[in-house]
Scaffold this active site. Structure first.
Site, PDB file in Angstrom:
ATOM      1  N   CYS A   1      48.221  26.090 -29.422  1.00  0.00           N
ATOM      2  CA  CYS A   1      49.813  26.585 -30.168  1.00  0.00           C
ATOM      3  C   CYS A   1      49.940  26.401 -31.492  1.00  0.00           C
ATOM      4  O   CYS A   1      49.267  26.867 -32.509  1.00  0.00           O
ATOM      5  CB  CYS A   1      50.800  26.534 -29.227  1.00  0.00           C
ATOM      6  SG  CYS A   1      51.900  27.628 -29.260  1.00  0.00           S
TER       7      CYS A   1
ATOM      8  N   HIS B   1      48.976  28.152 -23.496  1.00  0.00           N
ATOM      9  CA  HIS B   1      49.024  26.785 -22.914  1.00  0.00           C
ATOM     10  C   HIS B   1      48.265  26.820 -21.606  1.00  0.00           C
ATOM     11  O   HIS B   1      48.663  27.197 -20.759  1.00  0.00           O
ATOM     12  CB  HIS B   1      50.526  26.344 -22.514  1.00  0.00           C
ATOM     13  CG  HIS B   1      51.257  26.322 -23.785  1.00  0.00           C
ATOM     14  ND1 HIS B   1      51.564  24.935 -24.539  1.00  0.00           N
ATOM     15  CD2 HIS B   1      52.317  26.941 -24.618  1.00  0.00           C
ATOM     16  CE1 HIS B   1      52.168  25.042 -25.523  1.00  0.00           C
ATOM     17  NE2 HIS B   1      52.660  26.381 -25.753  1.00  0.00           N
TER      18      HIS B   1
ATOM     19  N   GLU C   1      47.556  24.032 -19.868  1.00  0.00           N
ATOM     20  CA  GLU C   1      48.027  22.790 -19.211  1.00  0.00           C
ATOM     21  C   GLU C   1      49.044  23.179 -18.161  1.00  0.00           C
ATOM     22  O   GLU C   1      49.362  22.587 -17.016  1.00  0.00           O
ATOM     23  CB  GLU C   1      48.476  21.768 -20.266  1.00  0.00           C
ATOM     24  CG  GLU C   1      49.793  21.984 -20.821  1.00  0.00           C
ATOM     25  CD  GLU C   1      49.574  22.724 -22.259  1.00  0.00           C
ATOM     26  OE1 GLU C   1      50.537  22.680 -23.162  1.00  0.00           O
ATOM     27  OE2 GLU C   1      48.509  23.406 -22.459  1.00  0.00           O
TER      28      GLU C   1
ATOM     29  N   SER D   1      60.690  -5.812  -8.052  1.00  0.00           N
ATOM     30  CA  SER D   1      61.901  -5.001  -7.714  1.00  0.00           C
ATOM     31  C   SER D   1      61.696  -4.543  -6.328  1.00  0.00           C
ATOM     32  O   SER D   1      62.678  -4.008  -5.822  1.00  0.00           O
ATOM     33  CB  SER D   1      62.088  -3.746  -8.704  1.00  0.00           C
ATOM     34  OG  SER D   1      60.903  -2.863  -8.737  1.00  0.00           O
TER      35      SER D   1
ATOM     36  N   VAL E   1      57.008   0.620  -6.621  1.00  0.00           N
ATOM     37  CA  VAL E   1      55.639   0.886  -6.573  1.00  0.00           C
ATOM     38  C   VAL E   1      54.951   0.479  -7.893  1.00  0.00           C
ATOM     39  O   VAL E   1      54.007  -0.502  -7.749  1.00  0.00           O
ATOM     40  CB  VAL E   1      55.334   2.311  -6.431  1.00  0.00           C
ATOM     41  CG1 VAL E   1      55.792   3.356  -7.377  1.00  0.00           C
ATOM     42  CG2 VAL E   1      53.654   2.564  -6.403  1.00  0.00           C
TER      43      VAL E   1
END
Length: 512
Positions: A79, A170, A172, A224, A227
């Site tokens: 683009c 695009h 993606e 914490s 993950v």
């Protein structure tokens, strides 16, 4: 690491999607601002130029020398990147007669390495208001759409020492049906990358790097229960064993029974963890504070103070471990200077300077889903890996307005019922993040023959990939009815439950 693709970010909202698509091919890639010079090394195999909200005709638009890059490596321009190449090489870029946004279909495809496996009529996603009106001399159009005569092009062989391909759509986004294949053609066939970036290889290389970097020194780390910090700590532990010292602070703003459950989980992982009960300290300083940003800053400051105090009891600690992940890094860097602060993030960012320590951030270049894959590779239990993200300030920003121990307990009880119902109904894994919010609103209700005047709880559940954008989760009505009924019946002080159906943007995931 033998292969790497670099993405130069010109500010496109889709840049992270390019990176994710390439990593799903098991090829490592990084994103850096287009204003930063490219550092060439043997592992770097190609450079992708992202899209941008800028026009190449804007005098303030970023314009690195693309030919210089292409003299070193193959280039794929998307683009804005395509328009930048066309303009720099002597072509013409101007406003399109109509802004092309949405689905289009490729036609008149010319056989070449980039589009070799793409068929006529392949659907692509357009999002641009400028268009290439005239290609530079010697450049070749390799695909068109019904509305755009230059949907993709190839630079002349004389332009640069390496192949240069450019597209005005695009690849993606999921709407470009063969977009993943196009990126694979570029990465594998044009750049010659191999699919050697796997969870197993990442663990092996990262553990070896930490061993070399840290040696026999000690690392201290705040955990914490989430993950990111859990996977980061496990990687560091694999490298240096008992020389990793973990601290888990109970700020009184955790989920119900979370302090005890997380400490028990860390014990099973073999992590050397100390739990610190600091509830009363946090409650005391938050008393009467209603401003969300002030609450965040108090919680962040107190956390650092408690962590520092505990770390003082350790000797010869040289490194600070952190669970920083790639979206945190990307969001902190802007193409044109610092971005606007939406809200302050609760982390231990101020600690390295204060405590004179170096950082160890093993997850710094990973997305959240990649972190989970790494954790699975190391055998970490799903109770950690599939846990929903939880804000650093915890329930301090889910109790709207002033925080008190009574309100926190009320919210903990309501949240626990909500989360348990999600698990029991098989919905927990379908939702990216869920939680209850206690509103500073009381309303009239009736329980039995008595009139009540009690609090309202809002339920929030969103679907997302990495939290950058999120849609509200379309939970079944009968599920919500059951949750509402159980909360009102079992949590004293709550007589009304509502469900949040706003998406991000414009709303944020958290309310404060």
């Amino acid at each position: 690491m033998n292969n790497k693709i670099l993405i130069l970010d010109f500010g496109s909202q889709y840049t992270q999607l390019i990176a994710r698509s390439i990593r799903e091919l098991n090829v490592y890639c990084e994103i850096q601002p287009c204003t930063k010079p490219v550092q060439y090394d043997p592992s770097l195999k190609g450079v992708i130029l992202s899209g941008s909200p800028f026009s190449v005709n804007d005098p303030n638009a970023p314009k690195p020398d693309v030919k210089a890059i292409a003299d070193n490596l193959p280039v794929l321009a998307v683009c804005y990147g395509a328009q930048l190449i066309a303009q720099q090489a002597g072509g013409e870029v101007g406003k399109s007669t109509h802004r092309e946004y949405g689905r289009a279909h490729l036609q008149n495809i010319v056989h070449n390495p980039l589009l070799a496996t793409i068929n006529e009529g392949s659907q692509v996603w357009m999002s641009h208001s400028d268009t290439i009106k005239q290609l530079p001399a010697g450049f070749e159009v390799i695909a068109q759409t019904e509305a755009i005569p230059v949907a993709a092009f190839r630079a002349a062989d004389s332009y640069a020492k390496n192949p240069v391909y450019a597209i005005q759509f695009h690849p993606e986004v999921t709407h470009s049906t063969d977009g993943r294949q196009l990126l694979k053609n570029y990465v594998m066939d044009i750049c010659g990358c191999e699919a050697d970036w796997t969870p197993a290889s990442f663990v092996h290389e990262t553990v070896a790097r930490i061993k070399q970097e840290v040696g026999d020194k000690k690392v201290v780390m705040a955990l914490s229960g989430g993950v990111d910090s859990t996977v980061a700590a496990t990687l560091i532990h694999k490298a240096i064993g008992e020389n990793l010292y973990c601290i888990f602070v109970d700020n009184g703003l955790l989920r119900k029974n979370e302090f005890e459950q997380v400490l028990d989980g860390y014990k099973h992982l073999g992590l050397n963890t100390k739990g610190v009960d600091a509830k009363n300290l946090f409650y005391g300083e938050l008393d009467g504070v209603t401003d969300p940003e002030t609450k965040r800053k108090i919680i962040g400051r107190l956390f650092i103070e408690v962590f520092q105090e505990e770390a003082k009891h350790l000797t010869d600690v040289s490194f600070l471990g952190q669970g920083t992940i790639y979206p945190d890094v990307i969001e902190s860097v802007s193409v044109h200077g610092p971005s606007v602060t939406i809200k302050s993030h609760h982390n231990v960012g101020g600690l390295p300077e204060k405590m004179n320590m170096k950082l160890v951030e093993p997850l710094r270049y990973l997305f959240k889903d990649e972190v989970r894959k790494i954790g699975k590779e190391m055998g970490i239990d799903d109770i950690f890996l599939q846990r929903h993200p939880f804000p650093g300030p915890g329930l301090g920003i889910r109790v709207l307005g002033a925080v008190s121990p009574e309100k926190v307990q009320m919210l903990q009880d309501a949240d626990a019922i909500y989360i348990q119902h999600l698990r029991d109904s098989g919905l927990y894994s379908q939702v990216w993040q869920a939680g209850a919010i206690l509103l500073p609103v009381q309303s009239v209700g009736v329980m039995g023959d008595e009139r009540t005047y009690e609090y309202t709880v809002a339920l929030r559940a969103v679907t997302s990939v990495d939290g950058m954008t999120a849609d509200w989760a379309h939970l079944p009505y009968n599920f919500l009815a059951k949750v509402s009924n159980d909360i009102i019946n079992h949590v004293k002080g709550i007589n009304r439950v509502v469900y949040d159906i706003s998406s991000k943007p414009p709303a944020t995931i958290e309310w404060e």
